[in-house]
Scaffold this motif. Structure first.
Motif, short mmCIF file in Angstrom:
data_model
loop_
_atom_site.label_atom_id
_atom_site.label_comp_id
_atom_site.label_asym_id
_atom_site.label_seq_id
_atom_site.Cartn_x
_atom_site.Cartn_y
_atom_site.Cartn_z
N SER A 10 47.95 34.14 53.83
CA SER A 10 47.31 35.41 54.20
C SER A 10 47.12 36.29 52.99
N ARG A 11 48.14 36.35 52.11
CA ARG A 11 48.03 37.15 50.89
C ARG A 11 46.99 36.54 49.95
N LEU A 12 46.96 35.21 49.86
CA LEU A 12 45.99 34.55 48.99
C LEU A 12 44.57 34.82 49.47
N ARG A 13 44.35 34.71 50.76
CA ARG A 13 43.01 34.93 51.29
C ARG A 13 42.56 36.37 51.10
N SER A 14 43.52 37.28 50.94
CA SER A 14 43.14 38.67 50.75
C SER A 14 42.36 38.87 49.46
N LEU A 15 42.51 37.95 48.50
CA LEU A 15 41.81 38.08 47.23
C LEU A 15 40.30 38.00 47.38
N GLN A 16 39.84 37.32 48.43
CA GLN A 16 38.39 37.15 48.59
C GLN A 16 37.75 38.29 49.38
N ALA A 17 38.58 39.22 49.91
CA ALA A 17 38.01 40.31 50.71
C ALA A 17 37.25 41.28 49.82
N THR A 18 36.06 41.64 50.24
CA THR A 18 35.24 42.60 49.51
C THR A 18 35.52 44.01 50.04
N GLU A 227 40.65 25.63 44.93
CA GLU A 227 39.50 24.74 45.05
C GLU A 227 38.46 25.32 46.00
N ASP A 228 38.94 25.96 47.07
CA ASP A 228 38.03 26.50 48.09
C ASP A 228 37.50 27.88 47.74
N GLU A 229 38.32 28.69 47.05
CA GLU A 229 38.02 30.11 46.91
C GLU A 229 37.99 30.60 45.47
N ARG A 230 37.79 29.70 44.51
CA ARG A 230 37.84 30.09 43.10
C ARG A 230 36.82 31.18 42.79
N GLU A 231 35.59 31.04 43.26
CA GLU A 231 34.59 32.06 42.96
C GLU A 231 34.96 33.40 43.57
N ALA A 232 35.53 33.39 44.78
CA ALA A 232 35.94 34.63 45.43
C ALA A 232 37.08 35.30 44.67
N VAL A 233 38.00 34.50 44.16
CA VAL A 233 39.11 35.04 43.36
C VAL A 233 38.57 35.71 42.11
N ASP A 234 37.65 35.03 41.42
CA ASP A 234 37.06 35.60 40.20
C ASP A 234 36.33 36.90 40.50
N ARG A 235 35.60 36.93 41.61
CA ARG A 235 34.89 38.17 41.97
C ARG A 235 35.86 39.31 42.23
N LEU A 267 43.55 35.11 31.92
CA LEU A 267 43.27 35.35 30.52
C LEU A 267 41.94 34.69 30.22
N SER A 268 40.94 35.49 29.94
CA SER A 268 39.58 34.99 29.79
C SER A 268 39.20 34.27 31.08
N ALA A 269 38.79 33.00 30.99
CA ALA A 269 38.35 32.29 32.20
C ALA A 269 39.47 31.51 32.84
N ALA A 270 40.68 31.57 32.28
CA ALA A 270 41.78 30.74 32.78
C ALA A 270 42.66 31.53 33.75
N PRO A 271 42.74 31.10 35.02
CA PRO A 271 43.58 31.80 35.98
C PRO A 271 44.91 31.08 36.23
N ILE A 272 45.90 31.86 36.65
CA ILE A 272 47.16 31.32 37.14
C ILE A 272 47.41 31.95 38.50
N LEU A 273 47.85 31.13 39.44
CA LEU A 273 48.17 31.60 40.78
C LEU A 273 49.62 31.22 41.05
N GLY A 274 50.40 32.16 41.57
CA GLY A 274 51.81 31.87 41.76
C GLY A 274 52.42 32.58 42.95
N VAL A 275 53.61 32.12 43.31
CA VAL A 275 54.40 32.70 44.39
C VAL A 275 55.68 33.27 43.77
N VAL A 276 55.94 34.54 44.01
CA VAL A 276 57.07 35.25 43.41
C VAL A 276 58.09 35.57 44.49
N GLU A 277 59.35 35.33 44.19
CA GLU A 277 60.41 35.67 45.14
C GLU A 277 60.69 37.16 45.05
#
Length: 293
Positions: A10-18, A227-235, A267-277
């Motif tokens: 749910s938190r990950l999908r929030s990145l694609q919300a406009t 893989e599914d939402e890379r463009e949405a994350v970048d936007r 950093l530039s075009a390179a993303p990192i996605l992670g889960v933080v405790e």
């Protein structure tokens, strides 16, 4: 799917919300046809980790301003057009005895069939301790609202600020940081510097492309999501950055079920996605600052 991963996705999908903004800069968190604008209000508070003032305005006229911190409502600082608000106004710290009155006011400001907007600013006054105030989780439980649920087709509340702040200042929710350099390497070093609180992470592109660490199930969800939402994350990251493609680090608030936060950095075009405790704000800020050394 493991039920424990649902809040994370749910938190990950929030990145694609406009985000949608009303005239004057207020962010629209619930449209007039939203079935539960009160849930959107509570989710906006739930995503606020550091001290902020949130002004909620209903298209019907009323306005309500809350000081919030650590996913808690600390106090009410202003109320316009809301009968009964005097029971909560002027209280230095809201306590359990105020929760019923506060809930009535929240229900009034988040009336159905009216657009609801929020404006975020510096916290009104001191006393940001996260051990006081009314937990938004308690308010949600009393109202039978799932803070982790996200309804397709409606506006999501996670991106509270249209622009991030500098590391030297207090980051808003979601917490976001920018380094002094734009070197497109070093994400693996960033992950290592973050420490054990970063329980799972994945890097795509750049010199560290393909590197990951953590439980395979979490890594798999991160990989599938990108893989599914890379463009949405970048936007979404571009919307939070001063310029498209600029380095940025965003930390989304902890979930209530398992205490995880979501890290998304670039950093530039390179993303990192992670889960933080847990929250992880201090660890994220220290590790991100280290990239500029």
């Amino acid at each position: 799917m493991n039920r424990a991963t649902l809040p994370i996705l749910s938190r990950l999908r929030s990145l694609q919300a406009t985000s949608s903004f009303a005239p004057g800069g207020a962010r629209v968190i619930a449209a007039a046809d939203d079935r539960n604008p009160l849930a959107q209000l509570l989710r906006a508070v739930n995503e606020t980790m550091l001290g902020r003032s949130l002004q909620f305005d209903s298209a019907s006229g009323p306005s309500l301003t809350l000081d919030v911190s650590g996913r808690r409502v600390l106090r009410m600082t202003s109320a316009i057009g809301l009968p009964g608000a005097e029971s909560c106004l002027g209280i230095e710290t809201l306590e359990d005895e105020h929760k019923d009155d506060l809930i009535k006011l929240l229900q009034a400001i988040a009336a159905p069939r009216h657009e609801l907007r929020v404006t975020s600013g510096p916290i009104g006054r001191g006393g940001e301790q996260v051990s006081v105030g009314l937990p938004v989780a308690l308010l949600a439980d009393l109202l039978l609202i799932d803070l982790n649920e996200s309804e397709p087709g409606h506006l999501a509340p996670e991106t509270d600020e249209p622009a991030p702040v500098e590391p030297e200042g207090a980051p808003s929710a979601p917490s976001s940081f920018q380094p002094a350099s734009e070197d497109d390497s070093g994400l693996a070093d960033f992950a290592a510097a973050f420490g054990p609180d970063l329980v799972a992470w994945l890097i795509v592109d750049g010199e560290d492309a393909g590197k990951s660490n953590g439980p395979e199930e979490m890594i798999s969800h991160l990989r599938t999501f990108l893989e599914d939402e890379r463009e949405a994350v970048d936007r979404q990251l571009d919307a939070l950055s001063p310029t498209p493609g600029a380095p940025i680090c965003v930390l989304l608030g902890a979930t209530l079920i398992d205490g995880h936060s979501i890290l998304c950095a670039r950093l530039s075009a390179a993303p990192i996605l992670g889960v933080v405790e847990g929250d992880g704000t201090s660890a994220a800020l220290a590790a991100w600052r280290g990239l500029a050394l």
